[in-house]
Design a protein around this motif. Structure first.
Motif, short mmCIF file in Angstrom:
data_model
loop_
_atom_site.label_atom_id
_atom_site.label_comp_id
_atom_site.label_asym_id
_atom_site.label_seq_id
_atom_site.Cartn_x
_atom_site.Cartn_y
_atom_site.Cartn_z
N GLN A 166 -4.43 6.51 -1.14
CA GLN A 166 -4.41 5.13 -1.63
C GLN A 166 -4.78 5.07 -3.10
O GLN A 166 -4.19 4.31 -3.87
CB GLN A 166 -5.35 4.27 -0.79
N GLU A 199 -2.33 3.92 -6.38
CA GLU A 199 -2.73 2.98 -7.43
C GLU A 199 -2.61 3.62 -8.81
O GLU A 199 -2.14 3.00 -9.78
CB GLU A 199 -4.17 2.52 -7.18
N LEU A 256 3.57 6.08 -1.24
CA LEU A 256 3.72 4.87 -0.42
C LEU A 256 4.29 5.22 0.95
O LEU A 256 3.77 4.78 1.99
CB LEU A 256 4.63 3.89 -1.14
N MET A 258 2.79 5.00 4.80
CA MET A 258 3.49 4.32 5.89
C MET A 258 3.58 5.24 7.11
O MET A 258 3.39 4.80 8.24
CB MET A 258 4.87 3.86 5.44
N LEU A 271 -0.09 1.76 5.63
CA LEU A 271 0.65 0.68 5.00
C LEU A 271 1.83 0.28 5.87
O LEU A 271 2.34 1.08 6.67
CB LEU A 271 1.15 1.11 3.62
N THR A 272 2.27 -0.95 5.71
CA THR A 272 3.36 -1.50 6.52
C THR A 272 4.61 -1.70 5.66
O THR A 272 4.58 -1.53 4.43
CB THR A 272 2.94 -2.85 7.09
N GLU A 328 5.78 -4.50 5.02
CA GLU A 328 5.45 -5.63 4.15
C GLU A 328 4.76 -5.14 2.87
O GLU A 328 5.02 -5.65 1.77
CB GLU A 328 4.55 -6.63 4.88
N ASP A 329 3.88 -4.14 3.02
CA ASP A 329 3.22 -3.56 1.84
C ASP A 329 4.25 -2.90 0.92
O ASP A 329 4.16 -3.03 -0.31
CB ASP A 329 2.18 -2.52 2.27
N GLU A 340 6.22 -5.51 -0.93
CA GLU A 340 5.42 -6.06 -2.04
C GLU A 340 5.41 -5.10 -3.22
O GLU A 340 5.47 -5.53 -4.38
CB GLU A 340 3.99 -6.35 -1.56
N PHE A 341 5.33 -3.81 -2.94
CA PHE A 341 5.39 -2.79 -4.00
C PHE A 341 6.70 -2.92 -4.77
O PHE A 341 6.70 -2.96 -6.01
CB PHE A 341 5.26 -1.40 -3.37
#
Length: 213
Positions: free
Chosen positions: A146, A150, A165, A169, A174-175, A177-178, A181-182
């Motif tokens: 994580q 970042e 990322l 997943m 992370l989903t 949706e995450d 958003e990325f």
């Protein structure tokens, strides 16, 4: 002026210590080199290796923060000494000691990079890149991934960020949706940034589409 003088003194001191450690390594005196590192940690920061191993990178950053300002030279020194400690323990055939030293150093260097801290012997990003390469054979903890995500995004290395990322997943951290958003964040950026970061706009749009297949 005081801060600049202190920073320059830390650069000089770290150069001397790293040179001393490297000299002992060439002479195959790794145990002596580890003692040099412990002595410096105790003398400069009143922290021994055992205490450092028990503290999180966030705790260490907090300890090196005065009036809301992170003493980045001190954090760099601790991270660099942990990095050297990791190398020495690897040479002594102690992966159970090398891995945690390198991992904590990686976290500290990444946090310094996110703070845009100045270089001491090298930039925080250069140090972190070296450590990440040495840790490549290991499955890294979720919290490390994580932080790396970042960091890569902040460094505009969007292709590398995307890789981490998808790892997260797969780890069910992370989903979709995450991830969406990325991609949305990246689509707000200039095309030249995306191209330079290895993830052109059309690939981002394709990535978004794959999420919803």
């Amino acid at each position: 002026m005081f801060q600049r003088d202190y920073f320059m003194r830390m650069i000089e001191q770290m150069s001397v210590v790293v040179g001393q450690v490297m000299g002992l390594r060439r002479e195959r005196k790794q145990e002596e080199a580890l003692l040099v590192i412990d002595e410096l940690l105790d003398r400069e920061f009143r922290l021994n290796a055992k205490l450092i191993r028990s503290l999180s990178d966030r705790d260490l950053i907090a300890m090196m923060t005065r009036s809301g300002i992170v003493e980045t030279a001190n954090v760099y020194a601790i991270a660099r000494l942990l990095k050297e400690e990791g190398d020495l323990n690897e040479e002594l055939g102690r992966p159970e000691r090398s891995f945690p030293s390198r991992l904590k150093a990686l976290h500290l260097f990444i946090r310094l990079a996110l703070l845009d801290a100045p270089a001491v012997l090298k930039t925080p990003t250069e140090e972190a890149d070296e450590l990440l390469a040495r840790l490549g054979e290991y499955e890294l903890p979720v919290e490390t991934k994580q932080l790396i995500l970042e960091w890569h995004e902040a460094e505009r290395r969007y292709d590398l960020a995307e890789n981490v990322l998808y790892e997260l997943m797969e780890d069910s951290v992370l989903t979709k949706e995450d991830a969406d958003e990325f991609y949305r964040r990246l689509l707000l950026l200039p095309d030249e940034w995306l191209e330079a970061g290895g993830l052109p706009r059309d690939e981002i749009i394709d990535g978004q589409k794959r999420l919803h297949v």
